[in-house]
Structures are given as C-alpha cells and as structure tokens.
Design a protein around this motif. Structure first.
Motif, PDB file in Angstrom:
ATOM      1  N   ILE A 147       0.833  -1.203   0.000  1.00 46.46           N
ATOM      2  CA  ILE A 147       0.000   0.000   0.000  1.00 46.46           C
ATOM      3  C   ILE A 147       0.869   1.255   0.000  1.00 46.46           C
ATOM      4  O   ILE A 147       0.551   2.249  -0.662  1.00 46.46           O
ATOM      5  CB  ILE A 147      -0.958  -0.005   1.205  1.00 46.46           C
ATOM      6  CG1 ILE A 147      -2.018  -1.093   0.986  1.00 46.46           C
ATOM      7  CG2 ILE A 147      -1.647   1.345   1.375  1.00 46.46           C
ATOM      8  CD1 ILE A 147      -2.837  -1.408   2.210  1.00 46.46           C
ATOM      9  N   ASP A 148       1.977   1.226   0.740  1.00 47.01           N
ATOM     10  CA  ASP A 148       2.921   2.355   0.709  1.00 47.01           C
ATOM     11  C   ASP A 148       3.431   2.581  -0.714  1.00 47.01           C
ATOM     12  O   ASP A 148       3.570   3.724  -1.168  1.00 47.01           O
ATOM     13  CB  ASP A 148       4.103   2.075   1.646  1.00 47.01           C
ATOM     14  CG  ASP A 148       3.736   2.282   3.106  1.00 47.01           C
ATOM     15  OD1 ASP A 148       2.701   2.945   3.363  1.00 47.01           O
ATOM     16  OD2 ASP A 148       4.472   1.783   3.980  1.00 47.01           O
ATOM     17  N   LEU A 149       3.724   1.455  -1.405  1.00 43.96           N
ATOM     18  CA  LEU A 149       4.183   1.551  -2.799  1.00 43.96           C
ATOM     19  C   LEU A 149       3.090   2.158  -3.677  1.00 43.96           C
ATOM     20  O   LEU A 149       3.365   3.025  -4.513  1.00 43.96           O
ATOM     21  CB  LEU A 149       4.575   0.151  -3.310  1.00 43.96           C
ATOM     22  CG  LEU A 149       5.030   0.066  -4.767  1.00 43.96           C
ATOM     23  CD1 LEU A 149       6.347   0.812  -4.966  1.00 43.96           C
ATOM     24  CD2 LEU A 149       5.185  -1.391  -5.203  1.00 43.96           C
ATOM     25  N   PHE A 150       1.845   1.694  -3.470  1.00 46.49           N
ATOM     26  CA  PHE A 150       0.728   2.241  -4.263  1.00 46.49           C
ATOM     27  C   PHE A 150       0.581   3.744  -4.013  1.00 46.49           C
ATOM     28  O   PHE A 150       0.409   4.523  -4.953  1.00 46.49           O
ATOM     29  CB  PHE A 150      -0.579   1.529  -3.899  1.00 46.49           C
ATOM     30  CG  PHE A 150      -0.603   0.052  -4.205  1.00 46.49           C
ATOM     31  CD1 PHE A 150       0.269  -0.497  -5.143  1.00 46.49           C
ATOM     32  CD2 PHE A 150      -1.484  -0.795  -3.551  1.00 46.49           C
ATOM     33  CE1 PHE A 150       0.259  -1.855  -5.436  1.00 46.49           C
ATOM     34  CE2 PHE A 150      -1.512  -2.147  -3.831  1.00 46.49           C
ATOM     35  CZ  PHE A 150      -0.642  -2.681  -4.773  1.00 46.49           C
ATOM     36  N   GLN A 151       0.625   4.156  -2.742  1.00 42.32           N
ATOM     37  CA  GLN A 151       0.470   5.574  -2.404  1.00 42.32           C
ATOM     38  C   GLN A 151       1.586   6.413  -3.016  1.00 42.32           C
ATOM     39  O   GLN A 151       1.367   7.521  -3.488  1.00 42.32           O
ATOM     40  CB  GLN A 151       0.468   5.744  -0.879  1.00 42.32           C
ATOM     41  CG  GLN A 151      -0.721   5.087  -0.182  1.00 42.32           C
ATOM     42  CD  GLN A 151      -2.042   5.721  -0.564  1.00 42.32           C
ATOM     43  OE1 GLN A 151      -2.176   6.941  -0.514  1.00 42.32           O
ATOM     44  NE2 GLN A 151      -3.007   4.909  -0.952  1.00 42.32           N
TER      45      GLN A 151
END
Length: 489
Positions: A103-107
């Motif tokens: 999710i950090d990567l997506f954000q």
C-alpha cells in the motif's frame, strides 16, 4: 467553469486474482468468479477503460513472491496504473506487514487499492483505517492457527512420530522410523569413509555412484546428498523439528534456538561419539571439493608465505617443454603479491622431505604445543555447545510456559546445560601431563607413515584424503626452499 483534469485518466486499472490449491479444494474459490465480480464493479462505477487482469493460480498468500503479482508491482513502479482491485483483502496477502508495504508503494505512485468485498478505497482516510484494522485481525487469526499447528506438531514429535519423509537408512511405519538394514550399512560406510579414510563429499558420492549404489529414489549421489546424510541428527537418535522455514519459496534454515530437539527417541544407526566427531570435521576448516579431487598433490593446502593467499596450479615453460607451477593466487588474479612461482615437482618434493624429517625427528618436544592446540580446540567446541544449550534451554522455557512440555523435560534440559558448563571448566583445568604423550606421538607417527606409504602406491586423490586428515595447511616460505607444515588439532 474550468473542469479539473484527472492525471490518471490515461492509466490502466489492474484486476488481481489469486487462489491456492488448498483454497480451491476447501472453499471452492474460483478465479473466473473473481474476474467477473471485478469487471462488473468497474462497469457499475462507470470505468469504461479495459482493465488489465493478473492471475496467480495455485499460489499461497503467505509469500508475495508470485509471478503475476511481481508483474503488477512492476507496472505500479513504472507509473502505468491508476487502481489495483481485488475481490477480498486476502487475495493480495494475509500478512499485514506485506499489505502495508504494498500500500505504501501504491500511495507513492498515486495508485488506489480497492477491495470490493470490504467496500473500501485506500485513497480515503476511512479506507486506510479499515484496511489496517482488517489486516490486523487477519494476521492475528493466522498467528493463532500457526500456534495451534505448532502445538499439534510438537506433541507428535515429542511422541517420537516422524513428521516428514523418512531419511535414507530408515522406512516409515505408522509414522515411526524403523531401520532399513541394507541402507543403514551404506550410512555407516559413508560415515567411516568421511571420518576414518578422510574422503570428502565429492569422493564419497563418486564412490557410491561408481559402485552402482542408488540413493532412495534411484538418483545418483551428489555433494549435497552426502553432506545432508553426514549432518542429519536422526542417525544418532535425535529428532530435530522446526529447523527450516518453509513459509517462503526459498527454504531457509531457522536460528538454532528455534529448533525443537528431542534426544534418544529414534532408532540409532550412528553412535553419538562418531556423529559428533563427524560434525567437528564438517564445521572445521573446509577444503573445496575441487581441491580434494585435484590431480595436484598440494592443491587446497599450499599457502603463500608472503601474503597468506592460496597457491593455485598453473603451467609454464615453452610449448614443447611445459611444466607445472604453484603460483600465489593474489599475484595471479590481482597483482597484489610479489611472490614468484615455484615448480610444482620441486614443492611436492620438499613436502615429502618435510614429512620424512617430521617422522624421523618427532619427539616429545613437539607434543606440548600440539596438546595446547588441542585444548584450545576443545574449549572452543565446548563454548559453542554451551551457547547452543543456552538457546535451547530458553526455547524449552517458552515451551513450558505455553504448557507444551512438563517440568521434568525442562529440568532435563537444564541439567544438560549444566553438564556442558562443568565439562568446559574441567577441560580448562587440564594439565599437559594428564594427556597421553606417548599415544599422541604414536598417532602422529602412524598418520605420517600412512601418508608417505600412500604416495608410493595410491592415486593422488586417495593420498590427499589421508593428507587432509593430518595436515591443515602448508606455507611456502618466501624466496627459499623451506616449507612449514601445520598439523590439524
């Protein structure tokens, strides 16, 4: 009024579907059903762009190392996606830490993560909060399942039940190991060849293959299969479980403090003293298999007296008069040493002469030094045993606290640790006169004589096996014809 521009309109939507073999059988989870639901959601939201579909069939959620997931993440990093969609949270991962990393990567790349069953979108604060709560609950449940499985497996192991495929030398009957006599004899031969004859993994594998002795599944023996046999504690009657972490694609050995070790619960093929002696050699100075099988007598043993690097074999001379030479590898490969090259025949001749001098002049003046080396080696081994024993005891305390073992089992483990500590103190107090000097002298003389005799009648490979048993390294003194021979402790 000016219309806001959506910077993600030219990017794709990714639909991710996953199912493991167990889930398919247990829950009837369908990949086709996941795709239909995700595409229907896209139509309902008015997203008319054709989505990209990524499907991992037969992969567990325990690991994120999945082919299609890796492709999806690569497209995220390349800035090609605007949304990543799944039917349920656990399609992506069952581990909260892995989820949060993705999710950090997506954000970071302005990609929203949508789970249609849980009805949230990570582009909203409430969606991110819901995701973390659901992920925490999912991981909590997974940890509870893992603990229950561990308890069941521990009790089975404690009862002497073998939990995996039986090793060579045994057969499995009612989940208990029984000795297979023919294979047990081969196991004993392998241990004797390694310990008594000094053969290495390669030489033993070659011996078994040449004799046409098949492994368990009629495959040829290899370096790995021989080493696994020589390091398997089952042969001395000890069951070791929880040794390997199988949760990831590449199996990795766990820290020894996490192992579950139960002594004297399996039928013995190799007595404990011999098994421990083999482990000392396995964990000692290792000689590369290629050096052991090299046709050059001192390959793997000869060291440069100038810089300490290994001496490798090479060739020199004219086209019609080539001869072997030993040359410092640091000089040859890096140019960092100024040592010259030496004719191999001369160096091997000096070595044989040095052995003869050792045999002729060996007296009790050398023995005190050898005894001191032995004491240092013994103390180092016992200290290692104590460290392992302490970690094992800590593990047993945890097991007792969890109700997995009795207080008697815990006391037994503590007694074993105390015995190792007591043994260390006793060895530290040993004086030189307590050693059998005559026996040590005769042992060195015997091994030296065997080497000298073998050089006359055996192959180079067979002779080297004997040399490795007695000699740790040979240093070629710079700019001289002298060599130093270092005996093994």
């Amino acid at each position: 009024m000016a219309k806001a521009i959506d910077k993600n309109t030219d990017k794709s939507i990714a639909l991710y579907c996953r199912v493991s073999t167990d889930e398919q059988a247990r829950e009837g989870v369908s990949l086709d059903e996941q795709q239909v639901r995700l595409k229907s959601y896209c139509r309902a939201m008015g997203w008319d762009i054709t989505p990209l579909v990524f499907v991992d069939d037969g992969y567990s959620a325990k690991s994120t190392d999945r082919p299609q997931l890796n492709k999806l993440l690569a497209k995220v990093k390349a800035g090609e996606l605007s949304k990543v969609m799944v039917t349920k949270l656990d399609r992506m991962s069952r581990r909260l830490l892995d989820l949060l990393k993705m999710i950090d990567l997506f954000q970071e790349h302005d990609v929203s993560f949508i789970s249609i069953s849980e009805s949230f979108d990570t582009n909203t604060p409430s969606g991110r909060l819901t995701l973390q709560v659901l992920g925490a609950v999912a991981e909590f449940e997974r940890e509870r399942i893992r603990e229950r499985v561990f308890e069941n497996m521990f009790h089975a192991a404690k009862g002497g039940k073998w939990l995996t495929q039986s090793p060579y030398g045994y057969r499995l009957q009612d989940k208990e190991l029984v000795v297979h006599d023919e294979e047990a004899k081969i196991v004993q031969r392998v241990y004797d060849a390694y310990l008594e004859k000094g053969l290495g993994y390669f030489a033993i594998a070659k011996m078994l293959n040449e004799e046409g002795i098949p492994s368990r599944f009629n495959k040829e023996w290899s370096l790995r299969s021989v080493k696994l046999m020589l390091t398997n504690p089952a042969y001395k009657g000890t069951l070791v479980w929880n040794r390997v972490d199988s949760s990831k694609k590449s199996r990795k050995e766990k820290d020894e403090s996490e192992w579950v070790s139960l002594d004297d619960c399996l039928p013995v093929i190799i007595n404990e003293d011999k098994w421990e002696s083999v482990q000392k050699r396995v964990n000692g100075t290792q000689i590369a298999p290629r050096a052991k099988s090299s046709p050059h007598l001192l390959g793997g043993l000869l060291k440069c007296g100038n810089c300490g690097s290994g001496m490798s074999i090479g060739w020199s001379g004219s086209k019609n008069k080539r001869y072997r030479v030993y040359r410092c590898s640091a000089n040859k490969n890096k140019g960092t040493c100024t040592s010259k090259q030496y004719r191999a025949d001369d160096v091997e001749k000096w070595f044989k002469e040095g052995l003869k001098k050792l045999l002729d002049s060996l007296d009790e003046s050398l023995v005190p030094m050898i005894i001191e080396q032995k004491k240092e080696k013994y103390i180092s081994n016992i200290q290692d045993r104590i460290n392992v024993a302490k970690k094992r005891y800590e593990r047993k305390v945890e097991a007792y606290s969890a109700g997995l073992i009795t207080i008697e089992d815990l006391k037994l483990e503590k007694d074993r640790m105390k015995q190792d500590i007591k043994l260390l103190k006793e060895i530290e107090m040993v004086q030189e006169d307590q050693f059998d000097i005559g026996k040590i002298t005769k042992d060195i003389q015997k091994k030296t004589s065997e080497i000298l005799e073998s050089l006359e009648v055996l192959t180079i490979e067979e002779s080297k096996a004997l040399i490795f048993k007695l000699i740790e390294k040979i240093i070629l003194i710079k700019n001289s014809t002298d060599i130093k021979i270092y005996l093994r402790n």
